[in-house]
Design a protein around this motif. Structure first.
Motif, PDB file in Angstrom:
ATOM      1  N   ARG A  25      36.586  51.034  35.542  1.00 56.55           N
ATOM      2  CA  ARG A  25      37.005  49.915  36.373  1.00 56.55           C
ATOM      3  C   ARG A  25      37.264  50.407  37.787  1.00 56.55           C
ATOM      4  NH1 ARG A  25      42.031  46.934  37.257  1.00 56.55           N
ATOM      5  NH2 ARG A  25      41.696  44.683  37.114  1.00 56.55           N
ATOM      6  N   VAL A  26      36.673  49.730  38.767  1.00 58.19           N
ATOM      7  CA  VAL A  26      36.887  50.071  40.174  1.00 58.19           C
ATOM      8  C   VAL A  26      37.418  48.840  40.893  1.00 58.19           C
ATOM      9  CG1 VAL A  26      35.838  50.834  42.334  1.00 58.19           C
ATOM     10  CG2 VAL A  26      35.047  51.805  40.156  1.00 58.19           C
ATOM     11  N   VAL A  27      38.593  48.999  41.496  1.00 60.35           N
ATOM     12  CA  VAL A  27      39.224  47.940  42.279  1.00 60.35           C
ATOM     13  C   VAL A  27      39.068  48.307  43.749  1.00 60.35           C
ATOM     14  CG1 VAL A  27      41.373  46.722  42.787  1.00 60.35           C
ATOM     15  CG2 VAL A  27      40.904  47.531  40.445  1.00 60.35           C
ATOM     16  N   ALA A  28      38.633  47.361  44.561  1.00 64.91           N
ATOM     17  CA  ALA A  28      38.474  47.614  45.987  1.00 64.91           C
ATOM     18  C   ALA A  28      39.070  46.456  46.773  1.00 64.91           C
ATOM     19  CB  ALA A  28      37.005  47.793  46.350  1.00 64.91           C
ATOM     20  N   THR A  29      39.734  46.777  47.876  1.00 64.76           N
ATOM     21  CA  THR A  29      40.367  45.730  48.672  1.00 64.76           C
ATOM     22  C   THR A  29      39.526  45.378  49.896  1.00 64.76           C
ATOM     23  OG1 THR A  29      41.662  47.109  50.212  1.00 64.76           O
ATOM     24  CG2 THR A  29      42.599  46.690  48.017  1.00 64.76           C
ATOM     25  N   ALA A  30      39.732  44.157  50.354  1.00 61.84           N
ATOM     26  CA  ALA A  30      39.081  43.657  51.565  1.00 61.84           C
ATOM     27  C   ALA A  30      40.069  42.764  52.296  1.00 61.84           C
ATOM     28  CB  ALA A  30      37.810  42.896  51.219  1.00 61.84           C
ATOM     29  N   ARG A  31      39.770  42.474  53.566  1.00 67.56           N
ATOM     30  CA  ARG A  31      40.688  41.668  54.374  1.00 67.56           C
ATOM     31  C   ARG A  31      40.366  40.180  54.325  1.00 67.56           C
ATOM     32  NH1 ARG A  31      40.538  44.938  59.956  1.00 67.56           N
ATOM     33  NH2 ARG A  31      38.347  45.060  59.327  1.00 67.56           N
ATOM     34  N   SER A  32      39.263  39.801  53.677  1.00 61.66           N
ATOM     35  CA  SER A  32      38.908  38.386  53.579  1.00 61.66           C
ATOM     36  C   SER A  32      38.590  38.038  52.134  1.00 61.66           C
ATOM     37  CB  SER A  32      37.697  38.064  54.462  1.00 61.66           C
ATOM     38  OG  SER A  32      36.518  38.622  53.922  1.00 61.66           O
ATOM     39  N   ARG A  33      38.886  36.793  51.782  1.00 59.00           N
ATOM     40  CA  ARG A  33      38.574  36.340  50.420  1.00 59.00           C
ATOM     41  C   ARG A  33      37.067  36.317  50.188  1.00 59.00           C
ATOM     42  NH1 ARG A  33      43.186  34.903  48.020  1.00 59.00           N
ATOM     43  NH2 ARG A  33      44.939  34.187  49.309  1.00 59.00           N
ATOM     44  N   GLU A  34      36.312  36.046  51.249  1.00 55.25           N
ATOM     45  CA  GLU A  34      34.855  36.014  51.103  1.00 55.25           C
ATOM     46  C   GLU A  34      34.323  37.373  50.666  1.00 55.25           C
ATOM     47  OE1 GLU A  34      36.265  32.760  53.544  1.00 55.25           O
ATOM     48  OE2 GLU A  34      36.551  34.940  53.729  1.00 55.25           O
ATOM     49  N   LYS A  35      34.871  38.443  51.242  1.00 54.89           N
ATOM     50  CA  LYS A  35      34.388  39.763  50.847  1.00 54.89           C
ATOM     51  C   LYS A  35      34.842  40.127  49.441  1.00 54.89           C
ATOM     52  CE  LYS A  35      33.649  44.520  52.133  1.00 54.89           C
ATOM     53  NZ  LYS A  35      33.743  45.589  53.157  1.00 54.89           N
ATOM     54  N   THR A  36      36.018  39.702  49.030  1.00 58.27           N
ATOM     55  CA  THR A  36      36.437  39.993  47.654  1.00 58.27           C
ATOM     56  C   THR A  36      35.482  39.342  46.651  1.00 58.27           C
ATOM     57  OG1 THR A  36      37.970  38.105  47.496  1.00 58.27           O
ATOM     58  CG2 THR A  36      38.861  40.177  48.329  1.00 58.27           C
ATOM     59  N   VAL A  37      34.946  38.190  47.018  1.00 63.69           N
ATOM     60  CA  VAL A  37      33.947  37.535  46.156  1.00 63.69           C
ATOM     61  C   VAL A  37      32.688  38.388  46.085  1.00 63.69           C
ATOM     62  CG1 VAL A  37      32.448  35.528  45.907  1.00 63.69           C
ATOM     63  CG2 VAL A  37      34.840  35.218  46.546  1.00 63.69           C
ATOM     64  N   ARG A  38      32.252  38.917  47.235  1.00 61.50           N
ATOM     65  CA  ARG A  38      31.053  39.759  47.248  1.00 61.50           C
ATOM     66  C   ARG A  38      31.279  41.042  46.451  1.00 61.50           C
ATOM     67  NH1 ARG A  38      31.067  38.212  52.729  1.00 61.50           N
ATOM     68  NH2 ARG A  38      31.665  40.307  53.424  1.00 61.50           N
ATOM     69  N   LEU A  39      32.485  41.581  46.513  1.00 63.08           N
ATOM     70  CA  LEU A  39      32.793  42.774  45.724  1.00 63.08           C
ATOM     71  C   LEU A  39      32.691  42.469  44.233  1.00 63.08           C
ATOM     72  CD1 LEU A  39      35.846  44.184  47.724  1.00 63.08           C
ATOM     73  CD2 LEU A  39      33.525  45.117  47.660  1.00 63.08           C
ATOM     74  N   ALA A  40      33.200  41.310  43.838  1.00 63.82           N
ATOM     75  CA  ALA A  40      33.113  40.910  42.426  1.00 63.82           C
ATOM     76  C   ALA A  40      31.660  40.746  42.002  1.00 63.82           C
ATOM     77  CB  ALA A  40      33.899  39.623  42.209  1.00 63.82           C
ATOM     78  N   GLU A  41      30.845  40.194  42.891  1.00 63.02           N
ATOM     79  CA  GLU A  41      29.424  40.024  42.578  1.00 63.02           C
ATOM     80  C   GLU A  41      28.725  41.370  42.404  1.00 63.02           C
ATOM     81  OE1 GLU A  41      28.232  37.706  45.901  1.00 63.02           O
ATOM     82  OE2 GLU A  41      28.793  35.783  44.991  1.00 63.02           O
ATOM     83  N   ALA A  42      29.264  42.413  43.054  1.00 63.82           N
ATOM     84  CA  ALA A  42      28.699  43.755  42.923  1.00 63.82           C
ATOM     85  C   ALA A  42      29.264  44.513  41.731  1.00 63.82           C
ATOM     86  CB  ALA A  42      28.962  44.548  44.198  1.00 63.82           C
TER      87      ALA A  42
END
Length: 296
Positions: A25-42
Motif C-alpha cells: 500500500r502506498v499513500v501519497a499526499t497532494a494539495r488539491s482534491r483533483e490530484k488525489t483523485v488522479r493518484l487513486a486512479e494510478a
C-alpha cells in the motif's frame, strides 16, 4: 508493508515508481482534491494535505506505515508535516525509515570550493534557512522517538521532461556566463536509487549529499544539450545582463562543488548518471525511442 509519501512531486513520483513493488500500500499526499483523485486512479491512496477537514485518515495511514518520505517544502512557519503530524509519526509502532528531502543549498556559498557532509551549513537564502531548520526538526524527532531519520541534500534535479535538453528543445534555454560559477546536478532516477538503498539500510541521523560527480559551468551543460539535440546553442549572455527570475538569480549567489562519496561508501550506490553527459544522452535516447514508430 505500507509507505506514506508527503508531497507527490517529481522526485517522489520517481521513488514510488522504483520501490512500489516492495509495498502492499502506498499513500501519497497532494494539495488539491483533483490530484488525489488522479493518484487513486494510478493505484495509490491519495490524501489531501494539508487537510482542512482534519487528518484522521493520514494519522491512521502513518500508524500502519513502515516508511515515510517527506517531500513537502517548509515555509516561514516551519515544516507543515512536523507541525501537524509529528506526534503521530513519533508514535507510529512499525515505522522503520523516515526520509527527508532537503537541498545542498543549506551549505551556502563556498567560492567554488568543495563541501561534503562534514561541512558546517551556512545557508544564505531564506529558503535554505528554512530547509536547515526543517532538517533539525526531523533529526530531533528521530532522537526523541527512536525512529531512524535520514536527510538527503539534493543537488539540482533533472530528468525526463525537466532538463537543459527540454529547455533547448522548447527554445527557453539561456547560456548564462558567470566566470567561475559551477553547479552540481543529479538525475531523478539516481535520487530514487539512493533513497531505495537507504530504505534497505536505515541509519538514524544520517545525512547524505546526493549530487553528481562533476560540478560544471551551466553554460557548458546547455552547449552539450544543444549538441545532442542537433541544434545551435543559444548565444552567451553575461550574468549581469541575463533576464532571470529572482529565485533563479539567487542560485548564482552560491558557488560550491558538492562531494557525495558517502552514498557510495555507506549505501553502495553507483550513480547511473555520474555526470550531466550520461544523463542528457540518456534523455535524448529515451526521447528518440518514444518518438520512433513501432514497426513490429
Amino acid at each position: 508493508m505500507s509507505l506514506v509519501v508527503f508531497g507527490h512531486g517529481y522526485t517522489a513520483e520517481a521513488f514510488i515508481r522504483r520501490v512500489r513493488g516492495r509495498f502492499d500500500r502506498v499513500v501519497a499526499t497532494a494539495r488539491s482534491r483533483e490530484k488525489t483523485v488522479r493518484l487513486a486512479e494510478a493505484g495509490l491512496v491519495g490524501r489531501l494535505f494539508p487537510d482542512p477537514d482534519g487528518a484522521s485518515a493520514l494519522r491512521a495511514d502513518i500508524a500502519a506505515a513502515e516508511a515515510v518520505l517527506v517531500s513537502v517544502p517548509p515555509g516561514p512557519d516551519g515544516d507543515p508535516v512536523l507541525a501537524r503530524l509529528s506526534d503521530a509519526i513519533a508514535a507510529a509502532p512499525r515505522l522503520a525509515w523516515i526520509g527527508y528531502l532537503s537541498t545542498v543549498g543549506v551549505y551556502g556559498d563556498h567560492g567554488g570550493g568543495w563541501v561534503d557532509e562534514t561541512t558546517e551549513p551556512r545557508p544564505v537564502s531564506r529558503r535554505s534557512h528554512e530547509r536547515l531548520a526543517a532538517e533539525g526538526g526531523w533529526l530531533d524527532l528521530g532522537r526523541r522517538s527512536g525512529k531512524p531519520v535520514a536527510i538527503f541534500r539534493l543537488a539540482g534535479i533533472y530528468g525526463p521532461g525537466r532538463s537543459p535538453l527540454q529547455k533547448v528543445l522548447d527554445g527557453t534555454a539561456q547560456r548564462i556566463v558567470k566566470p567561475g560559477q559551477v553547479f552540481n546536478r543529479i538525475h531523478v532516477e539516481d535520487i530514487a536509487a539512493v533513497l531505495e538503498a537507504s530504505l534497505a539500510r536505515p541509519r538514524a541521523g544520517a545525512i547524505y549529499n546526493v549530487a553528481d560527480d562533476e560540478p560544471a559551468p551551466p553554460q557548458d551543460v546547455v552547449t552539450y544539450a544543444a549538441g545532442l539535440a542537433g541544434l545551435p546553442p543559444p548565444p552567451e549572455v553575461a550574468f549581469s545582463e541575463a533576464e532571470m527570475t529572482p529565485m533563479a538569480r539567487s542560485f548564482y549567489g552560491e558557488n560550491k562543488r558538492v562531494a557525495s562519496r558517502l552514498i557510495r561508501e555507506e549505501l553502495g550506490v553507483t550513480l547511473r548518471y555520474p555526470t550531466y553527459r550520461e544523463g542528457l544522452a540518456a534523455l535524448v535516447a529515451g526521447r528518440d525511442a518514444a518518438e520512433r514508430p513501432d514497426r513490429s
